[in-house]
Structures are given as C-alpha cells and as structure tokens.
Write a protein that holds these residues in place. Structure first.
Motif, PDB file in Angstrom:
ATOM      1  N   UNK B 248       0.835  -1.138   0.086  1.00 38.47           N
ATOM      2  CA  UNK B 248       0.029   0.162   0.079  1.00 38.47           C
ATOM      3  C   UNK B 248       0.877   1.364  -0.054  1.00 38.47           C
ATOM      4  N   UNK B 249       2.141   1.297   0.018  1.00 39.83           N
ATOM      5  CA  UNK B 249       3.079   2.285   0.052  1.00 39.83           C
ATOM      6  C   UNK B 249       3.164   2.885  -1.370  1.00 39.83           C
ATOM      7  N   UNK B 250       3.127   2.245  -2.499  1.00 38.74           N
ATOM      8  CA  UNK B 250       3.415   2.463  -3.809  1.00 38.74           C
ATOM      9  C   UNK B 250       4.834   2.080  -4.188  1.00 38.74           C
ATOM     10  N   UNK B 251       5.486   1.122  -3.360  1.00 33.40           N
ATOM     11  CA  UNK B 251       6.756   0.753  -3.530  1.00 33.40           C
ATOM     12  C   UNK B 251       6.541  -0.630  -4.413  1.00 33.40           C
ATOM     13  N   UNK B 252       7.639  -0.871  -5.246  1.00 33.17           N
ATOM     14  CA  UNK B 252       7.284  -2.131  -6.361  1.00 33.17           C
ATOM     15  C   UNK B 252       7.893  -3.352  -5.473  1.00 33.17           C
ATOM     16  N   UNK B 253       6.847  -4.258  -5.307  1.00 29.07           N
ATOM     17  CA  UNK B 253       7.359  -5.522  -4.657  1.00 29.07           C
ATOM     18  C   UNK B 253       7.329  -6.611  -5.727  1.00 29.07           C
ATOM     19  N   UNK B 254       8.313  -7.493  -5.804  1.00 26.58           N
ATOM     20  CA  UNK B 254       8.258  -8.295  -6.527  1.00 26.58           C
ATOM     21  C   UNK B 254       7.214  -9.381  -6.555  1.00 26.58           C
ATOM     22  N   UNK B 255       6.500  -9.576  -7.748  1.00 26.37           N
ATOM     23  CA  UNK B 255       5.040 -10.348  -7.763  1.00 26.37           C
ATOM     24  C   UNK B 255       5.269 -11.837  -7.298  1.00 26.37           C
ATOM     25  N   UNK B 256       6.394 -12.328  -7.294  1.00 19.38           N
ATOM     26  CA  UNK B 256       6.729 -13.561  -6.989  1.00 19.38           C
ATOM     27  C   UNK B 256       7.172 -13.855  -5.403  1.00 19.38           C
ATOM     28  N   UNK B 257       8.214 -13.179  -5.322  1.00 25.40           N
ATOM     29  CA  UNK B 257       8.879 -13.326  -3.808  1.00 25.40           C
ATOM     30  C   UNK B 257       8.389 -12.304  -2.743  1.00 25.40           C
ATOM     31  N   UNK B 258       7.716 -11.190  -3.300  1.00 24.58           N
ATOM     32  CA  UNK B 258       7.453 -10.197  -2.416  1.00 24.58           C
ATOM     33  C   UNK B 258       8.469  -9.146  -2.008  1.00 24.58           C
ATOM     34  N   UNK B 259      10.012  -9.415  -2.365  1.00 19.97           N
ATOM     35  CA  UNK B 259      10.957  -8.499  -2.125  1.00 19.97           C
ATOM     36  C   UNK B 259      10.857  -7.243  -2.783  1.00 19.97           C
ATOM     37  N   UNK B 260      11.532  -6.269  -1.958  1.00 20.55           N
ATOM     38  CA  UNK B 260      11.355  -4.881  -2.515  1.00 20.55           C
ATOM     39  C   UNK B 260      12.232  -4.648  -3.690  1.00 20.55           C
TER      40      UNK B 260
END
Lengths: 65, 417
Positions: B248-260
C-alpha cells in the motif's frame, strides 16, 4: 601497516582474497598466505578485506589511506 | 554531502541494517540515526546459527555483532514497522509510534517459509530456523535425541542435517529435487553432496516432499507414500522477504517473492519502476537487478546471501546521501560448512545453462565446477579448493564486462535445470 589473521578463527571464506588479491591468497594446501606488512598503496583494499571477513579474523594496524 | 539529509531511519537490526548504518557514518553522515529491530536481541550474525550454535561449539550469545565505535545510533528493539506513509515520510511502529525520516533504509530481512499444510503444525516438535531464538530452541530439541526429519535440501536443510549427524542423531532429508542443493548449484554438485551425505549416514529421500507431519506415534508421511519416524521435524523450505509492512506504500514489490525491487545503487523502485528519492533497500528484503541479466533471467533477484547485505551497504548509503554510484557491480558469493567440507561459491550458479566439472574427487573430497550461460562464466563452486575461487571470480568480472568470452572446454557433465 601491519596485518594479523587469527588462524583459530579463519574459516577459509576467501573474501579477503577477493578484496585484496595482492595481499591475501591460498596456497595449494588451502592454507591462507598473506603479507603481514603490505605496502601503503594496499591500505584501501586491506581495510575492505578486514571489513569483508565474515569471521572478523583480520586485524589491521596503521592503515591510514 | 551529509548536510541536507534529515533523520535516517533504518528498519531492520540485522547484518544489513548494521552495515548500512556503518556505511552512512563512514561516508560522513553525522545526523540522527535510528535502527529499529523487531526482535528483542541486539544485532547478531546468522551464518553460525545453523552450524556452530546447533552443535554447541558456539554459545548463541557469541553471535552478537559488534557495534562499531562512533556508530552513535539509537537502537529501538522489540518493535516492528507496520506501515510506511511516504507522503508523510513516516514509518509507523507496532506500538503506535510514528518515526519521521528524511532517509529510510529498508533492511527487514526475511522469514522462514512456514508449513504449507495440510493442517497446522503441532505446538512441539516442528521447528523453523531463522532467528537466534529458533536456533536455541532447535538445539534443545536435538539434545533430546532423534530421529530428525529435515524437510528441504537447500543449504539450510543440509547444514541442519550435518549438525544433527555430528551429534549422532538419525537424520532423514527430504527434497523434491534429484539431489541435495541441486536447485541452487545444479545436479553435478548435488550428486557430489548426495554421496557425501549418504556416506555420513543421512537417509536421503529425493524426489519427495513431506506430505503429513508426524502423527502421535511420531510417524511422518512422505509424498512417495513411505513413512519416516521423526521426533523432531525441521522445515527448511526457503525464505520470504519481510515486506508486508510496505504494502500500500506504492513501492514496487516482486510479484513472485514479495522482495522490494531496487536499482543497482539500492534505491527502492516505485510500482512504475522509477527510483524513489530517500528510500534504499538491501539484504534479504531487497531484490536488486540480476547480476547477470539476459534472456530467461528475471530482471531482479533476491539471493539471500550474507554477502548481499555486506556488498550493497556502501552503494545504498552513498545513494541515500546523494553520492556517486559504485565503480563496478558486486559479484555475489556464499559459503557453507557441512559434513566437514567447505563449500565456497562465487557468482550465481543457478543462473547457468551449463555446468562444467573441472574436478570431481570423492576420495579426497574435492570438487570444482564452473557455471556458464551463453558461453560466459556466471559462477563457480569449489569444495576443498578455495584456492581456485579467486581466479574464477576474476573471470566472471572480465566476461561480464564483455572483455573476454572463452569457448567451452573440459568435461561437460550436465545442463542446468
């Protein structure tokens, strides 16, 4: 500049060789070999090597760049 | 260059957070520095947890990481970040405390993947291993005797199996691949380690998973239909980046792993892929660009190695302070001590399409494998041949820079999966 490696702690990780290949290396028997009094030009690489050691086995004295 | 940056908040009090703090001070940042950690313990080092701490060779407290002189940081321990408000430049902690930042370092690490089911794990007998308290609890369990069932044949699972065998306990290791470590380093190195483990008395069950946790009689069911006796189960099923607080912060998270997702300087990317001013990420929570980009390789890669936290700290600190990018990208490296062997690696073996075995000597327990993709060296792994590793690393650097591409030579044992 003086270097000391605590051999009781060293685990042959090899990161010091990556950081300062002119100062640290392994011989054919997998023993770490190093120059205990490297030239002044190596100070940056040696400082990095000490910071990079996962076992914190390397102490450096007098490494002002 | 440190005059304008407001207070710096580092979320994560592990190796990555501490290295980022050290690098910021080293680059001349003199302002306020707060390090937030969700565990009550001060920063500690993880690699010994699955090795010396399990076997008892090292007390858990000996894994404390020393705080460098002059760090001048405020440690807020036992508090987790629960939300990031970028517009207000505020991190919200789980006790309701808002922390204002001028610069933010995301170093929240990763958690062990939980039991995927079916059912919930029982209160006793099933262990994860990620934090120091996990290691202490698992050591207690191992002292109570075996048999031990390890689910997952990655580096963590293999190190746990090694520790348990060295304590004389019966050990079964289960993994869906054809050999231990295969997913990370390929079948040639995997089969070498399979031989080593079998020789050490590990009951290897490859091509299988744990289907059901042990019943009341201590009997677990594997996916191949066989049953295994287990007093203690260790789930070593991988890691998940701790980034739920960034949703919800608008930062890009890896769709697979969730890593920033971040760039090569550690700057966090927004959901459009643009660097966000004032936020950097490193360590197990971060997915920097793949060290060997190319067709078939993911654009970003969270490796989870000790070296990632250390090698990216200077660049991330410089990016936060507005300094210059690093002269050349880091070459990942990792190590594992298990079954009396020193496994050492550089590059990203799993990025290879071809593994070339230069030495495979089970009698003297020596192994040397070079990993290539499209003819370029992308990794190397040695067992008992650390002396060979620096040259492989130099070749990786040269060939990545496009200065030299060797043609293949030597014995090709197998394609990478």
């Amino acid at each position: 500049m003086r270097i000391h490696v605590d051999r009781a702690v060293c685990d042959n990780n090899g990161r010091c060789v990556f950081a300062a290949p002119d100062v640290f290396s392994f011989d054919d028997d997998e023993e770490l070999v190093y120059d205990p009094a490297p030239p002044r030009e190596a100070a940056g690489a040696v400082t990095r090597a000490a910071a990079d050691c996962p076992l914190r086995a390397i102490t450096v004295e007098g490494a002002r760049e | 260059m440190s005059g304008t940056l407001g207070p710096v908040v580092i979320v994560g009090a592990g190796l990555a957070g501490l290295r980022a703090a050290t690098a910021l001070r080293g680059l001349g940042y003199t302002g306020s520095l707060t390090i937030v950690g969700d565990e009550p313990d001060p920063p500690y080092d993880r690699p010994p947890l699955s090795k010396e701490v399990l076997t008892g060779r090292l007390p858990a407290a000996a894994t404390d990481l020393p705080l460098p002189a002059g760090l001048d940081a405020r440690l807020v321990l036992g508090r987790a970040a629960v939300r990031l408000d970028r517009a207000a430049r505020t991190v919200l902690l789980d006790d309701g405390t808002p922390l204002r930042y001028g610069g933010l370092v995301v170093a929240t690490g990763a958690s062990a993947a939980p039991w995927p089911g079916p059912g919930a794990p029982p209160e006793r007998g099933v262990h994860l291993l990620r934090g120091r308290r996990d290691a202490v609890a698992l050591r207690e369990a191992l002292l109570g005797g075996g048999p031990v069932l390890v689910a997952g044949g990655g580096f963590l699972g293999c190190e746990v199996a090694s520790a348990a065998r060295s304590m004389g306990l019966p050990v079964t290791l289960v993994d869906p691949a054809g050999s231990p470590l295969e997913a990370a380093v390929g079948p040639a190195a995997g089969s070498f380690m399979a031989a080593v483990q079998t020789d050490a008395g590990v009951d290897l069950r490859m091509g299988a998973t744990v289907a059901e946790l042990p019943d009341r009689r201590g009997s677990a069911l594997l996916s191949d239909g066989t049953r295994v006796a287990a007093r203690t189960v260790v789930l070593a099923l991988g890691a998940r980046p701790n980034t739920a607080w960034l949703r919800g912060s608008g930062l890009g998270l890896d769709p697979g792993t969730g890593a920033l997702l971040c760039d090569d300087r550690g700057r966090a990317l927004d959901h459009r892929g643009s660097p966000v001013p004032g936020i950097v990420a490193l360590g197990d929570a971060a997915a920097p660009p793949h060290p060997f980009p190319g067709p078939g390789a993911p654009a970003h890669l969270a490796l989870g190695h000790w070296s990632e936290a250390v090698d990216h700290a200077a660049a991330a600190a410089a990016a936060l302070l507005g300094g210059a990018p690093p002269p050349e990208p880091a070459v990942p490296s990792f190590w594992s001590d298990q079954f009396g062997l020193r496994i050492r690696s550089v590059g990203v073996p799993r990025a290879a399409d071809l593994a070339e075995v230069l030495e495979h000597d089970l009698t003297n327990r020596r192994l040397e494998v070079v990993y290539r993709r499209g003819g370029r060296t992308v990794g190397a792994l040695t067992v008992g041949r650390t002396s060979r590793l620096a040259a492989h690393r130099q070749r990786i650097v040269r060939e990545r820079a496009g200065q030299e591409v060797r043609t293949d030579s030597g014995i090709t044992v197998g394609r990478m999966p």
